[in-house]
Design a protein around this motif. Sequence first.
Motif, PDB file in Angstrom:
ATOM      1  N   TRP A 144      40.655  57.512  41.990  1.00  0.00           N
ATOM      2  CA  TRP A 144      40.365  59.048  41.767  1.00  0.00           C
ATOM      3  C   TRP A 144      41.360  59.713  40.884  1.00  0.00           C
ATOM      4  N   ARG A 145      42.521  59.444  40.950  1.00  0.00           N
ATOM      5  CA  ARG A 145      43.407  60.240  40.018  1.00  0.00           C
ATOM      6  C   ARG A 145      42.976  59.861  38.610  1.00  0.00           C
ATOM      7  N   MET A 199      42.152  65.685  47.703  1.00  0.00           N
ATOM      8  CA  MET A 199      41.470  64.264  47.399  1.00  0.00           C
ATOM      9  C   MET A 199      40.202  64.000  48.318  1.00  0.00           C
ATOM     10  N   ASP A 246      40.337  59.082  37.299  1.00  0.00           N
ATOM     11  CA  ASP A 246      39.134  59.560  36.894  1.00  0.00           C
ATOM     12  C   ASP A 246      39.289  61.169  36.542  1.00  0.00           C
ATOM     13  N   MET A 247      40.080  61.969  37.462  1.00  0.00           N
ATOM     14  CA  MET A 247      40.549  63.350  37.598  1.00  0.00           C
ATOM     15  C   MET A 247      41.294  63.662  36.200  1.00  0.00           C
ATOM     16  N   TYR A 295      48.706  58.774  37.030  1.00  0.00           N
ATOM     17  CA  TYR A 295      48.361  57.695  38.120  1.00  0.00           C
ATOM     18  C   TYR A 295      49.359  56.437  37.924  1.00  0.00           C
ATOM     19  N   LEU A 318      44.613  62.952  36.158  1.00  0.00           N
ATOM     20  CA  LEU A 318      45.893  63.202  36.720  1.00  0.00           C
ATOM     21  C   LEU A 318      46.858  62.118  36.584  1.00  0.00           C
TER      22      LEU A 318
END
Length: 357
Positions: free
Chosen positions: A280-281, A1, A283-284, A288, A286
């Motif tokens: 962040w997850r 991260m 956006d990636m 969440y 993943l």
Amino acid sequence: MDFTPTEEQAEARDLAARIFGDLATHERLEATGTGSDPELWKALCGAGLVSAVAELGLLGLVLLLEEQGRTTAQVPYAASCVHGLLALTAHGTAEQRERLLPGIGDGSVVVSGALPAQGGVRASARGGVRTSAQGGIRDLARGTLTGTVPVVPWLRDATHVLVADAGRRLWLAPLAEGTTVTPVELTAPWSAGRLTLDDAPAERLGGQDAYAGVLATARIAFAGLQAGVCAGSLARAVAHVNGREQFGRPLATRQAVQLRAADAYMDTEAIRVTAYEAAWRRDMGLPYDTHALTAAWWASEAGQRVVHTGQHVHGGAGADLGHPVHRHFLWGRQLDAYLGCGGEVLQELGELIASAE
């Protein structure tokens, strides 16, 4: 991260901080009362800080909402970005995005969200059925909504509202035919209203998975807003105890005050980092969903502790309704209620974890 902001995110955050700092002053907030500040909203949209969220992502929005929270600026920033811009970007059709996103970006279209679902809205057919083997209401492109949502934040500022029906399907309805908005005052001045729908025309947004995605995104965004509210409250508290003397010594030298401030700082950082991770997850790309609930739990439980600390260390001045720190207290308690009390969020998180095993 890696939560280090990109160059674009950092520039947008700094610009937002300047605009909020210049226009969301104590004097202007007092003059605004319980409504929103149209001049501030115009400045944010004119600077491209709404339309830019499509490129900055949810983490970028969290950074921007932190700056709003520091000043408790009264604009529908989180609502329109989450329930409008990000919801359409993730779940809207090409036609919906082309028609609505430019207006959301320039501020002429403001979207509020009647989420989470409360089961009080029913959807009915009104043409536009998509061809499908299953058929039924889930395949409607357009329909009508009937029912009542007791409280919708920022509804009085909105041109459209994103509504979840009893089946947790999302509908976007213009506040026009078949809709009635009755003003409701909340703990914080969020221009809220009671939404009454009477065969109100609406269009579907996304499929069956859209509701969970938008709700999780909203929880993360409002957790970021709470991080800013807490940071602003703590900054005011630190300034106060350093400048206020008691028996010839600053209050900041008292161990009890130091411990309260340290606990508030750690709580604020916990809210921030869990919101950052969840954003962040997303956006990636993943998973969440559990992270969104974790961020909401910290924002609810720890957030109310921080704003209570901010008010308490101000002594009697903190209870003054006109004192700036009291505004942070009101926002912190409203966000606590909006995100759901800690026990409710923790139960939902536990059920989600158990169902995945």
